[in-house]
Structures are given as structure tokens and as C-alpha cells.
Design an enzyme around this catalytic site. Structure first.
Site, PDB file in Angstrom:
ATOM      1  N   ASP A  35      -3.510 -18.293  10.803  1.00 58.50           N
ATOM      2  CA  ASP A  35      -4.319 -17.106  10.494  1.00 58.50           C
ATOM      3  C   ASP A  35      -5.437 -16.938  11.525  1.00 58.50           C
ATOM      4  OD1 ASP A  35      -2.711 -17.035   8.353  1.00 58.50           O
ATOM      5  OD2 ASP A  35      -4.257 -17.507   6.852  1.00 58.50           O
ATOM      6  N   GLU A  37      -5.500 -17.444  14.650  1.00 60.14           N
ATOM      7  CA  GLU A  37      -5.072 -16.768  15.877  1.00 60.14           C
ATOM      8  C   GLU A  37      -4.985 -15.261  15.630  1.00 60.14           C
ATOM      9  OE1 GLU A  37      -4.830 -17.365  18.825  1.00 60.14           O
ATOM     10  OE2 GLU A  37      -3.330 -16.116  19.788  1.00 60.14           O
ATOM     11  N   TYR A  38      -4.439 -14.884  14.453  1.00 54.80           N
ATOM     12  CA  TYR A  38      -4.372 -13.465  14.107  1.00 54.80           C
ATOM     13  C   TYR A  38      -5.792 -12.882  14.109  1.00 54.80           C
ATOM     14  CZ  TYR A  38      -3.389  -9.103  11.694  1.00 54.80           C
ATOM     15  OH  TYR A  38      -3.292  -7.770  11.379  1.00 54.80           O
ATOM     16  N   ASP A  39      -6.707 -13.592  13.434  1.00 54.53           N
ATOM     17  CA  ASP A  39      -8.087 -13.101  13.310  1.00 54.53           C
ATOM     18  C   ASP A  39      -8.734 -12.933  14.688  1.00 54.53           C
ATOM     19  OD1 ASP A  39      -7.739 -13.182  10.632  1.00 54.53           O
ATOM     20  OD2 ASP A  39      -8.832 -15.065  10.320  1.00 54.53           O
ATOM     21  N   SER A  84      15.373   9.528 -11.530  1.00 57.86           N
ATOM     22  CA  SER A  84      15.114   8.399 -12.431  1.00 57.86           C
ATOM     23  C   SER A  84      16.460   7.728 -12.716  1.00 57.86           C
ATOM     24  CB  SER A  84      14.444   8.879 -13.706  1.00 57.86           C
ATOM     25  OG  SER A  84      15.264   9.839 -14.302  1.00 57.86           O
ATOM     26  N   LEU A  85      16.467   6.744 -13.574  1.00 61.47           N
ATOM     27  CA  LEU A  85      17.701   5.992 -13.823  1.00 61.47           C
ATOM     28  C   LEU A  85      18.024   5.969 -15.299  1.00 61.47           C
ATOM     29  CD1 LEU A  85      16.913   2.890 -11.594  1.00 61.47           C
ATOM     30  CD2 LEU A  85      18.846   4.412 -11.277  1.00 61.47           C
ATOM     31  N   LYS A 122      14.713  -4.892 -10.702  1.00 60.38           N
ATOM     32  CA  LYS A 122      13.936  -3.657 -10.885  1.00 60.38           C
ATOM     33  C   LYS A 122      12.466  -4.036 -11.015  1.00 60.38           C
ATOM     34  CE  LYS A 122      13.960   0.603 -13.509  1.00 60.38           C
ATOM     35  NZ  LYS A 122      12.535   0.608 -13.788  1.00 60.38           N
ATOM     36  N   ARG A 143       5.866   9.237  -7.216  1.00 61.55           N
ATOM     37  CA  ARG A 143       7.044   9.953  -7.692  1.00 61.55           C
ATOM     38  C   ARG A 143       6.640  11.198  -8.480  1.00 61.55           C
ATOM     39  NH1 ARG A 143       9.810  10.316 -12.335  1.00 61.55           N
ATOM     40  NH2 ARG A 143      12.015  10.806 -12.109  1.00 61.55           N
ATOM     41  N   GLU A 180       9.208   0.584  -4.408  1.00 60.77           N
ATOM     42  CA  GLU A 180       8.231   0.312  -5.463  1.00 60.77           C
ATOM     43  C   GLU A 180       6.995  -0.345  -4.864  1.00 60.77           C
ATOM     44  OE1 GLU A 180       9.782   1.299  -8.243  1.00 60.77           O
ATOM     45  OE2 GLU A 180       8.602   0.498  -9.913  1.00 60.77           O
ATOM     46  N   CYS A 419     -14.897 -30.845 -38.413  1.00 57.28           N
ATOM     47  CA  CYS A 419     -15.786 -31.928 -38.845  1.00 57.28           C
ATOM     48  C   CYS A 419     -17.140 -31.430 -39.351  1.00 57.28           C
ATOM     49  CB  CYS A 419     -15.985 -32.927 -37.714  1.00 57.28           C
ATOM     50  SG  CYS A 419     -16.986 -32.269 -36.369  1.00 57.28           S
ATOM     51  N   CYS A 440     -15.494 -36.087 -34.371  1.00 65.55           N
ATOM     52  CA  CYS A 440     -14.637 -34.979 -34.821  1.00 65.55           C
ATOM     53  C   CYS A 440     -13.177 -35.435 -34.758  1.00 65.55           C
ATOM     54  CB  CYS A 440     -14.853 -33.767 -33.916  1.00 65.55           C
ATOM     55  SG  CYS A 440     -13.753 -32.397 -34.272  1.00 65.55           S
TER      56      CYS A 440
HETATM   57  N1  5U1 Z   1      15.546  -1.758  -7.192  1.00 61.49           N
HETATM   58  C1  5U1 Z   1      15.554  -0.464  -7.506  1.00 61.49           C
HETATM   59  N2  5U1 Z   1      14.682   0.111  -8.325  1.00 61.49           N
HETATM   60  N3  5U1 Z   1      15.021   1.411  -8.374  1.00 61.49           N
HETATM   61  C2  5U1 Z   1      14.462   2.447  -9.061  1.00 61.49           C
HETATM   62  N4  5U1 Z   1      16.438   0.424  -7.047  1.00 61.49           N
HETATM   63  C3  5U1 Z   1      16.120   1.616  -7.581  1.00 61.49           C
HETATM   64  N5  5U1 Z   1      16.685   2.812  -7.433  1.00 61.49           N
HETATM   65  C4  5U1 Z   1      16.155   3.854  -8.093  1.00 61.49           C
HETATM   66  C5  5U1 Z   1      15.031   3.692  -8.922  1.00 61.49           C
HETATM   67  C6  5U1 Z   1      14.457   4.850  -9.647  1.00 61.49           C
HETATM   68  O1  5U1 Z   1      16.692   5.081  -7.977  1.00 61.49           O
HETATM   69  C7  5U1 Z   1      17.793   5.273  -7.081  1.00 61.49           C
HETATM   70  C8  5U1 Z   1      19.055   4.865  -7.742  1.00 61.49           C
HETATM   71  C9  5U1 Z   1      17.825   6.686  -6.728  1.00 61.49           C
END
Ligand code: 5U1
Length: 686
Positions: A35, A37-39, A84-85, A122, A143, A180, A419, A440
Site C-alpha cells: 500500500d 508504494e501506491y500511496d 427485473s427477474l 444474487k 435502476r 449490483e 445473586c 454470583c
Molecule cells: N447476478 C445477477 N443478478 N441479477 C439481477 N444477475 C442478474 N441479472 C439480472 C438482475 C435483475 O437481470 C438480468 C437477467 C437482466
């Protein structure tokens, strides 16, 4: 000062170097430089940019610290909707999904031909879209409702593993990466710990913490939060780019361009393999570094995905199989105060029994009175319980609008419920304690249980129940009484017979010979855990030297700070404790003592300079013993796998650390291999 071309070259070099180190550290989990070196390079770049403000560009690594606050977030229209799923709540629903997909694909699949699925944990965070144009991060959005989200570009720019510039040259001119944003468990715990200490907002779970951190109008606050991004798909891709034909290949491209994808993802064939993956990740769930609420299964072939299309706002080619929820609501029926080994009174919530993450929960910890005040909880409230992993279930929030008029305040008792001694609270401490000490009954029992426990004297056959029986029968009051037990008295106890009583006396005889580290730990000195006890033993070599050490000498021991030093001084200053030690030695307790190993000698130990990580279950010796053996050979044992790890000792049911070590090409020993390794280094008796 004018900006010379030499200076510009140096700026470019520094940026490229820092971006590469960041990628190795945050995306690949494989740092190649310390770290420091990065700093050093970061400070050099920062210094140059200060002298030449005209050289500052938006994609400079120095620009990840956040910007002045916004008045509000602007809106972003998603060019392609963020879907969504559909959910599958059990195996039947998962196989149902497979059946429906196969029915739709009739004629396209050969008899018995299995479908290929991408399986991805997920993550329990927030779905976001990040747009790159010509390789530069230009926009990030939540989203929202799938069509319109909030513009969180400034906040996402501060996330350490989100590159401001893509790597390589073969990326599309326009590329939208979706994934995510989440907070890893360790970062969440640390953030909450800090918040508790500073009376700041404590978050109920990592997801809320991630959401709260991302929705800051002041991105400088977001910059300080331990957020991470994990990509799982793409959105817009400009036309000139030819997409691969498989989802898994798209993810590999995303990875090459410098973004993180989930290292636990897998490509499998057929729905049974998906069911198996789901079960395996379910077993690993508690050991993962991040919270997940299910597994997403996606058809891997993009042509097939297209054939299947969408219904409403969810694709027909993917499904989220859900794990049991980690949070549930229930009623707080009462609060009891439990007395611990050191007299601490812990409020315990008695709950209307409820299933949480597959287990029936009827008790949860409330920690201490400060926590009760922070939660604002009363008896009769409806509360949210969280049970994640093996940790004790917690009350995380109160559902205030369900509070009945009859709800009552939770009050710390003035006298110990065991006690009757006075309960005291030191102003600087969060906990209240029974002042009864070993008078106690509960403190006495807990102290003896600790004394006999696995990491202390490890008395075979002397479990918690038996200690309670022995104390209740008046056979033991203090540690040394254990070594004066008579066969006929023990044999009379419930569920004991002559043979089991003899076994116990034999085990006690064996336990008399121990190590200085174990003995110190067994004494139950406040804040002296296994590691501190071992460090004290290693540093001093002799008990007498520890007993006589002053504060300054104690503070020189690794891991010993002012609080621990104060507890040690107070413990050994107490004549009663000195007498306990004398009685134990008189009863035959003994341990080898010797001059501590000097720095020069320890540098010559066979594992000096080597870093080990132990994970999973070691059936033969246990992880503590494994750690002690490694340390005795000069090795350093740490808790997490990184590029600095030399070897991972992986027992049964090893989880994410094993996967990570495999990914980094680190040496891995299973338990049998580890035992051979110890023997090879001259350790006998393993
Ligand atoms: N890992 C993962 N999470 N997730 C959420 N893949 C994934 N794919 C998503 C969502 C809403 O949607 C795609 C299938 C479009």
C-alpha cells in the site's frame, strides 16, 4: 510554472500505474505492491496536479474522492429498460422454469439435449447501470422503475473497484455495464462499529448501508463508504462491436475491460446442475464475503435468450431462485437480563417464535442499554429480526406504527437477577455488571466453563452442563476445586457413573499440564483472548514476569493496548487472583517456561516471513492448534487470503477463501497434507 511535455509524460505514467495497481487490488484481489508504494505514487500525482491544475482530468485516480454536494439527483432515462427477474421459491418452481423454457424451445432442442445455464450469486445490493463512452465513465444511474433512474454518476465514480477508464482497446465505443453495488459484510460491520462508537446512524443490514451510502447528495461521503460493484450484464453496446454468442463470454470481456465479475459464478449443463449449484452456494452462503438472497440462473446462449424474449418486465430466459429470508418480523414479548462470565448483564429479547433463514428463532440479543436506547424499542413492539450465518439473531429495527398503547419501557435491573448483588455501570462502558464477582453463581459457573473450555485447558468431557451440575451440587466453587474432586462424589451426579466419573478425573489430570498461553487465557482476564494470551506468553516466557510487569512493559507486547494492560494490572494486583494461581499450582498445574525467542532467533525459524490462512473445519486438530503450530514455527497466520498469502490450510467445507486462493494460484494444503507438512518440520504428536 508551465506544464512541460516531460511533466505530462510523468502524469500519464503515474495515472496508468495507479490505475493498474487499483485494478490488481480492488478487482483482482491480487495486489502486487505494498500500500505504501501506491500511496507514494498517489501523493506524487496529487502534488503535480496541485501545481498544474490545468493537467487535472476527470479520469485521474485523484478524482475518486467525491465532489461538492448536489441539490438533488437528476433523472436518467434508460435507453434499454432495466429488467427485473421472476422468482423461484423452491426446487419445484426452478424445474418448472426449465420445463416452460424447454416447451417454448420445442423443435430447437435435440432429444435429451441439455441447456447451458450461467449460475450467479444474487447480490443483496442495488442494481445500477454504468455507461462508458470511448472507455470513459460518463454516467451511472440507479435502476429506479426500470425506465427511469437517478443520476448517481458522482457517487459511483468514488467506488474503488469501478474504473473511470476501461482497460485495453477492444471495448465498444458505447458500453453500458449493469450490475449490483453492495457493501461486503466486513465493511458493513466496521462501518456500524464506528457508527456505534460515534453515535452515528447504524444500518440494519449491508443492503440498507449500501443504499444509504449511494443515495448521498454529497459524494465525498460515498467515497468513504466501503462499497463495491459487481457486473452481471450489459445494456447498450454500440453497433460497431460484435458481441460474443454466450453470456459467460460477455462477462469475461467485462472482466478484461477492468470491471469485477463474480468469481463464484459458474456455467453448468442442465437444471439438475442448477439445483446442485443452488444447494452448494446455500451451504457456503454464510461464509461468503457478501450477502446474497438467491441465485440467478440465465440461459447462457444469447440466440436462445432472444428466441425466448420477455414477458412484462422480466426475461423468460432467467430466474432468481431465492434463499430463505434473513429478516423477519415478530413480537417482542419480554426482555430478560443474562449474566455473563465477567458479570456483564446482557438484555435478551424473548420473541414470539418465528422462522428466520430456515431456523426457528425465539431469542435475540439486544447487546446493551445503549443499543436499546438507539433502537427505541419497548416490550410489546413488533420488531425486525435478522439472522445471518451462525451469529446470534439481532433485533435490527422497530416497526413503530405497530406499537400498541400497552408497550412498556425496558429497564435495567438495579440488582443482579442471579445473586441480588448491586448492578453497576462504569460511565465509560456500555455494559452494566453484577458486582457479585465469584459470589454470583452464574459468574462462577461461567468462569469455570471458560477455564475448562476447548481453547483454554480443553478438559475432555467437562462440558457446560457438567460444570453446572458440579457447581449446583456444591462440589466446586473455584478452579482448583476441579483438581480435588473425588470419584464417589462425581459418580453420584445425574447421568454419571463410575466409568464416566473416572474418565473426567483422568482428563483433569491430563489438563494439569498445559501451556502458559492456555493457562493465561483460562484465567478469564477481561479482554485477554487467545491471541493476546499467547502473545503475552511468547513475550515474557514466564508467568512471574507477567505478574510483575508494569504498564510500559505490558504495552510493548503485540496486541496489548492501554485497556488490556489496565485489566492485566488490575487482575494481578488482586490478592484473591494471586491466591487462585497459587492454589492451582499447588494442585499440580504446570506448564513449560523458557526464555522468550529473540527477534534474531525467530527470523531463523523455518516459516519466518511466511503468511498462512486457515479455513474450513480441521477435524483432527482444530484451527486454534493449527494456528499455534504455524506460529511456533515462525509463520504468521492472518484471516484473509490475498496475494501476500503463501499457503492456505483448507479443511472440510472451505468456502470463498479456498476459491480465492485457487484463483490466485496460492499453495493449498488439506488437513492430511498439513499434518505431513508439520511432521516434515519436526512437529511431533500430530
Ligand atoms: N447476478 C445477477 N443478478 N441479477 C439481477 N444477475 C442478474 N441479472 C439480472 C438482475 C435483475 O437481470 C438480468 C437477467 C437482466
Amino acid at each position: 510554472m508551465t506544464l512541460t511535455s516531460e511533466m505530462m509524460t510523468r502524469i500519464k505514467q503515474l495515472r496508468a500505474q495507479l490505475n493498474s495497481y487499483s485494478h490488481q487490488y480492488y478487482v483482482l484481489d491480487a495486489p502486487t505492491v505494498p500500500d505504501a508504494e501506491y500511496d507514494r505514487l498517489y501523493r506524487e500525482l496529487e502534488g503535480i496536479e496541485k501545481d498544474y491544475p490545468e493537467a487535472v482530468t476527470l479520469d485521474s485516480p485523484t478524482q475518486k474522492v467525491g465532489a461538492p454536494p448536489l441539490a438533488s439527483f437528476s433523472q436518467v432515462s434508460h435507453e434499454l429498460p432495466m429488467l427485473s427477474l421472476d422468482n423461484a421459491m423452491n426446487n419445484d418452481e426452478l424445474t418448472d422454469f426449465n420445463r416452460k423454457v424447454r416447451d417454448r424451445l420445442k423443435g430447437l432442442l435435440a432429444e435429451g439435449q441439455e441447456l447451458e445455464f450461467a449460475c450467479e450469486p444474487k447480490l443483496d445490493g442495488l442494481a445500477v447501470s454504468i455507461l462508458y463512452e470511448d472507455g470513459q465513465l460518463v454516467q451511472a444511474a440507479t435502476r429506479g422503475d426500470g425506465s427511469t433512474g437517478e443520476n448517481i454518476t458522482l457517487n459511483v465514480r468514488t467506488i474503488k473497484n469501478v474504473p473511470l477508464t476501461l482497460q485495453g482497446i477492444d471495448f465498444p465505443k458505447r458500453l453500458e455495464v449493469r450490475g449490483e453495488i453492495y457493501m461486503p459484510k466486513a465493511g458493513f460491520e466496521k462501518l456500524n462499529q464506528n457508527a456505534r462508537e460515534n453515535d452515528d446512524k447504524v444500518f440494519a443490514n449491508p443492503r440498507n448501508a449500501a443504499a444509504g451510502s449511494l443515495r448521498q447528495l454529497d459524494s465525498r461521503i460515498t467515497a468513504k463508504r466501503p462499497l463495491e460493484f459487481c457486473a452481471y450484464s450489459i445494456g447498450i453496446v454500440s453497433d460497431e462491436f460484435t458481441l460474443p454468442t454466450k453470456h459467460g463470454e460477455i462477462l469475461q470481456n467485462i472482466k478484461r475491460w477492468g470491471l469485477k465479475i463474480n468469481s463464484d459464478m459458474a456455467i453448468v449443463e442442465g437444471i439438475q446442475a442448477c439445483v446442485d449449484y443452488f444447494s452448494e452456494l446455500g451451504r457456503k452462503r454464510d461464509n461468503l464475503d457478501y450477502d446474497i438472497d438467491g441465485i440467478v440462473f440465465k440461459i447462457n446462449d444469447l440466440d436462445i435468450q432472444q428466441q425466448l424474449g420477455f414477458v412484462a418486465r422480466a426475461p423468460r430466459w432467467a430466474i432468481a431462485a431465492k434463499f430463505p429470508a434473513q429478516e423477519e418480523m415478530t413480537l417482542l414479548e419480554d426482555v430478560d437480563f443474562q449474566v455473563g462470565r465477567t458479570g456483564a448483564l446482557t438484555p435478551v429479547a424473548r420473541l414470539k417464535a418465528v422462522h428466520v433463514a430456515g431456523v426457528m428463532v425465539s431469542n435475540a440479543t439486544l447487546h446493551n442499554m445503549d443499543e436499546i436506547t438507539r433502537l427505541g424499542v419497548k416490550i410489546g413492539d413488533t420488531v425486525v429480526i435478522r439472522r445471518a450465518g451462525d451469529v446470534i439473531p439481532q433485533v435490527v429495527t422497530v416497526v413503530i406504527d405497530r406499537r400498541p398503547a400497552s408497550a412498556t419501557d425496558i429497564i435495567m435491573p438495579t440488582n443482579c437477577p442471579v445473586c441480588g448483588s448491586k448492578v453497576e455501570r462504569i460511565a465509560s462502558e456500555a455494559v452494566a455488571r453484577c458486582s457479585g464477582g465469584l459470589y454470583c453463581g452464574t459468574q462462577r459457573k461461567e468462569a469455570i466453563k471458560h477455564f475448562a473450555s476447548r481453547k483454554a485447558l480443553d478438559v475432555d468431557g467437562l462440558g457446560d452442563k457438567l460444570v453446572e451440575l458440579l457447581v449446583d451440587a456444591g462440589l466446586i466453587d473455584s478452579f482448583d476445586d476441579l483438581f480435588h474432586l473425588r470419584l464417589e462424589d462425581v459418580a453420584k451426579l445425574e447421568r454419571m457413573a463410575e466409568k464416566s466419573a473416572q474418565n473426567l478425573l483422568d482428563s483433569l489430570e491430563v489438563a494439569k499440564t498445559t501451556t502458559l498461553g492456555r493457562f493465561l487465557y483460562a484465567l478469564g482476564i477481561r479482554e485477554v483472548g487467545v491471541t493476546t494470551a499467547q502473545n503475552l506468553a511468547d513475550y515474557f516466557g514466564y508467568l512471574e514476569r507477567i505478574q510483575n510487569a508494569d504498564e510500559a512493559t505490558l504495552l510493548a507486547v503485540p496486541d496489548v493496548g492501554e485497556i488490556v494492560a489496565q485489566h492485566l494490572l488490575a487482575f494481578f494486583a488482586e490478592p484473591h487472583n494471586q491466591s487462585i494461581i497459587e492454589q492451582l499450582q499447588k494442585a499440580g498445574m504446570n506448564w513449560p517456561e523458557s526464555e522468550p525467542v529473540s527477534a534474531e532467533e525467530s527470523a531463523e525459524l523455518p516459516l519466518a516471513g511466511k503468511v498462512y490462512v486457515i479455513t474450513g473445519t480441521l477435524a483432527e486438530m482444530g484451527r486454534d492448534d493449527a494456528k499455534q503450530y504455524l506460529q511456533a514455527l515462525g509463520g504468521k497466520v492472518t484471516g484473509s487470503v490475498s496475494a501476500k498469502t503463501h499457503c492456505l490450510v483448507a479443511g472440510e467445507k472451505a468456502g470463498s477463501k479456498l476459491t480465492k486462493a485457487q484463483g490466485l494460484g496460492i499453495d493449498i494444503l488439506d488437513e492430511a497434507g498439513f499434518i505431513d507438512f508439520l511432521r516434515l518440520h519436526g512437529v511431533s504428536g500430530v
